[in-house]
Design an enzyme around this catalytic site. Structure first.
Site, PDB file in Angstrom:
ATOM      1  CG  ASN A 104      -9.633   2.504   7.568  1.00 16.80           C
ATOM      2  OD1 ASN A 104     -10.128   3.627   7.607  1.00 16.80           O
ATOM      3  ND2 ASN A 104     -10.064   1.566   6.731  1.00 16.80           N
ATOM      4  NE  ARG A 201       2.524  -0.990   7.169  1.00 20.42           N
ATOM      5  CZ  ARG A 201       1.436  -1.432   6.576  1.00 20.42           C
ATOM      6  NH1 ARG A 201       0.393  -1.798   7.298  1.00 20.42           N
ATOM      7  NH2 ARG A 201       1.368  -1.529   5.277  1.00 20.42           N
ATOM      8  CG  ASP A 203      -3.055  -1.220   7.524  1.00 22.01           C
ATOM      9  OD1 ASP A 203      -2.272  -1.647   6.663  1.00 22.01           O
ATOM     10  OD2 ASP A 203      -4.298  -1.332   7.441  1.00 22.01           O
ATOM     11  CG  LEU A 208      -7.702   7.174  10.177  1.00 26.79           C
ATOM     12  CD1 LEU A 208      -7.038   7.691  11.449  1.00 26.79           C
ATOM     13  CD2 LEU A 208      -7.819   5.652  10.220  1.00 26.79           C
ATOM     14  CD  GLU A 245      -0.331   0.776   3.761  1.00 27.51           C
ATOM     15  OE1 GLU A 245      -0.281  -0.023   2.828  1.00 27.51           O
ATOM     16  OE2 GLU A 245      -1.354   0.936   4.456  1.00 27.51           O
ATOM     17  CG  HIS A 309       2.558  -7.370   3.605  1.00 24.39           C
ATOM     18  ND1 HIS A 309       3.137  -6.127   3.803  1.00 24.39           N
ATOM     19  CD2 HIS A 309       1.256  -7.221   3.923  1.00 24.39           C
ATOM     20  CE1 HIS A 309       2.209  -5.284   4.227  1.00 24.39           C
ATOM     21  NE2 HIS A 309       1.069  -5.921   4.318  1.00 24.39           N
TER      22      HIS A 309
HETATM   23  C1  NOJ Z   1      -2.395  -2.280   3.861  1.00 27.45           C
HETATM   24  C2  NOJ Z   1      -1.746  -3.579   4.154  1.00 27.45           C
HETATM   25  O1  NOJ Z   1      -0.390  -3.510   3.792  1.00 27.45           O
HETATM   26  C3  NOJ Z   1      -2.493  -4.646   3.391  1.00 27.45           C
HETATM   27  O2  NOJ Z   1      -1.841  -5.881   3.471  1.00 27.45           O
HETATM   28  C4  NOJ Z   1      -3.885  -4.725   3.910  1.00 27.45           C
HETATM   29  O3  NOJ Z   1      -4.614  -5.641   3.128  1.00 27.45           O
HETATM   30  C5  NOJ Z   1      -4.572  -3.368   3.878  1.00 27.45           C
HETATM   31  N1  NOJ Z   1      -3.752  -2.303   4.357  1.00 27.45           N
HETATM   32  C6  NOJ Z   1      -5.823  -3.378   4.707  1.00 27.45           C
HETATM   33  O4  NOJ Z   1      -5.498  -3.430   6.066  1.00 27.45           O
END
Ligand code: NOJ
Length: 558
Positions: A104, A201, A203, A208, A245, A309
């Site tokens: 993104n 994974r 993100d 987009l 995600e 995280h």
């Molecule tokens: C999701 C990630 O898990 C997060 O840690 C990040 O700050 C944002 N996307 C932006 O990339």
């Protein structure tokens, strides 16, 4: 490649932050060499795959999700040859490697962005990012990092325009309307496929493309681009997982799982319902959520995280109903203290008030529900967090390996450490660490290992059909996982009070029943089969005999 053949079906994914996992060169920062040295631990634990948070060059304003070069390794972590060594060593141990792919946005320091801001308005170079003269464009797109930003737009003095950033102002969004951007990012996918990664994974996939009068999430063009990513993977001929995600309701996340799009997606709605069920001791909503997820996308394509995280993302009422959020806040004693953006900024153990029974229960569910269980590094120990550190750093502190200084994470002087090792009472690394817990038969770590061993022996848990059974008890969730030759019955008590109930097992009348973890024989199945589960208790039972070799063999129960 059919789904049945895929390595990731029902795989257990262990998420780790390379900078915080193991320091191989004593500079205070975890790295790929350090991780290579810990692969034998991960094999011993019994996970199938590692998901590494971003490993790319980055100024680290957002934990590495702000990238300056998509085809390289952050020098503090190693280099491409270290990555190659990691892949080889992991594969030698039978472990797959999933890397984070941030489609993104980039860092503001990425050469593309620096070129864009100096390029003439409307030029191809400028249009690599999303610019506007009006900061009210796409006004319906929510600000995600609301603790840090008040707008999705930032003024750039050089460009004399605003640029879009759905995350931090250091992370400008790429402009996917520009075919050049699409080509470049598909090139990045090819680059890592050629290097041999086993999965990505993906993100922040919903964001987009943008459109007026929408939340700018999951637009048809976004799905179109993701299908191109899938096509690249197919062209490689390799069995590579694409895991989305998308922090969205199940029905909105499901379209990413179209057959020609991504293989898997995290089920963050389930995560919230798991915590709400523990907080309230009632599993009605949890059952409904599981049934919905399985109706919408049956099988094992949902990835199941408890923590990661980030903060425990609960959202603004769009992801889960406000009532679920309130239940979690009330039941898990979270006031406003740990609230960050749209969620709770705590690790699993402190979120569960340090109660290892709840840790076991929630993982017992994860390890037996259909999907890919995700274990966040340190949660196998019940590691604590460090409230007060910047942003989400409380959840990202060094892995605790031994009782030695800095938990054996690094031999560097303390001030050089990437983040401080946990010394909070109840979570001190001198007590909560791998070396100590390996030696204690009843430790959380040994429990996780045993559960993962059992799971490996029971194909029904990895890829079996799923059926929720009537439990006649508001706190107890009962379900079946079954393949042709094996049926596993699961019961879990989400409450802090003991629960007794009777189950109708007349379908298997007279069949042998054995508890899996310790091999204990139970009375044969009948229509009024009595079960007692202590507070936060659970059990897995094997129903009937198993064709071929019996999984509950002597090795497991020695
Ligand atoms: C999701 C990630 O898990 C997060 O840690 C990040 O700050 C944002 N996307 C932006 O990339």
């Amino acid at each position: 490649m059919t789904e049945k053949d895929s390595w990731w079906e029902g795989a257990v994914i262990y998420q780790l932050i390379p900078r915080s996992y193991a320091d191989g060169n004593s500079d205070g920062i975890g790295d790929l060499q350090g991780l290579i040295g810990r692969l034998s631990y991960l094999r011993w634990l019994g996970v199938d795959a590692l998901w590494l948070t971003p490993i790319y060059p980055s100024p680290l304003e957002d934990g590495g999700y702000d990238i300056t070069d998509f085809e390289n390794i952050h020098p503090e972590l190693g280099d491409l040859s270290a990555f190659h060594r990691l892949l080889k060593a992991a594969h030698d141990q039978g472990i797959k490697i999933i890397i984070d792919l941030v489609l993104n946005h980039t860092s503001v320091l990425h050469p593309w962005f620096q070129r864009a801001r100096w390029a003439p308005k409307g030029s191809t170079e400028r249009e690599v990012y999303v610019w506007s003269d009006d900061p009210n464009k796409y006004a319906e797109a929510p600000v995600l990092f609301r603790n840090f930003e008040s707008s999705n737009w930032e003024w750039d003095d050089v460009a004399e325009q605003y640029y879009l950033h759905r995350f931090l102002r250091h992370q400008p969004d790429l402009n996917y309307e520009n075919p050049w951007v699409q080509d470049q990012m598909l090139g990045v996918v090819d680059f890592w496929l050629e290097r041999g990664v086993d999965g990505f994974r993906l993100d922040a996939v919903p964001f987009l493309f943008e459109a007026e009068d929408s939340r700018c999430e999951g637009l048809p063009e976004t799905h179109g681009f993701l299908r191109q990513v899938r096509a690249r993977v197919e062209e490689s001929g390799r069995d590579v997982l694409l895991l989305a995600e998308a922090i969205q309701p199940v029905k909105e996340a499901a379209p990413y799982l179209a057959d020609d799009e991504l293989h898997g997606a995290f089920n963050f709605v389930l995560t919230a319902h798991l915590f709400a069920a523990v907080a309230s001791g009632n599993c009605k909503q949890l059952k409904l959520c599981l049934q919905e997820a399985q109706t919408v996308v049956p099988g094992c394509r949902w990835a199941l995280p408890l923590r990661n995280h980030d903060e425990l993302w609960l959202g603004d009422g769009h992801l889960v109903p406000e009532g679920v959020i309130q239940t979690i806040r009330a039941g898990l004693h979270q006031g406003h203290g740990h609230w960050l953006n749209w969620g709770i900024n705590r690790r699993l153990a402190p979120l569960l008030n340090g109660d290892p029974r709840a840790n076991r229960l929630l993982h017992a569910l994860l390890y037996s529900l259909p999907g890919m269980p995700c274990l966040y590094y340190g949660d196998e120990l019940g590691m604590g967090d460090w409230p007060g550190l910047r942003d989400r750093d409380p959840n990202r502190t060094p892995m605790a390996w031994t009782p030695a200084r800095n938990g054996g994470f690094s031999s560097a002087p303390d001030p050089l450490l990437v983040l401080p090792a946990i010394t909070a009472p109840g979570y001190d690394y001198r007590v909560v660490n791998v070396e100590v817990q390996k030696q204690l038969p009843g430790s959380l770590l040994n429990w996780h290992r045993r559960m993962l061993t059992c799971r490996r022996l029971l194909p029904a848990l990895r890829r079996g059909d799923f059926e929720v059974l009537e439990s006649r008890h508001a706190s107890v969730m009962v379900y079946l996982r079954s393949v042709e030759s094996m049926t596993v019955l699961v019961a879990a008590n989400l409450s802090g009070a003991g629960a007794s109930l009777s189950l109708d097992l007349s379908r298997w009348n007279g069949a042998r029943t054995r508890e899996v973890l310790w091999g204990c024989e139970y009375p044969p199945a009948n229509e009024d089969w009595f079960v007692y589960l202590p507070s936060y208790g659970f059990s897995w039972w094997l129903i009937g005999e198993v064709d071929g070799s019996d999984p509950l063999n002597a090795d497991l129960h020695n």
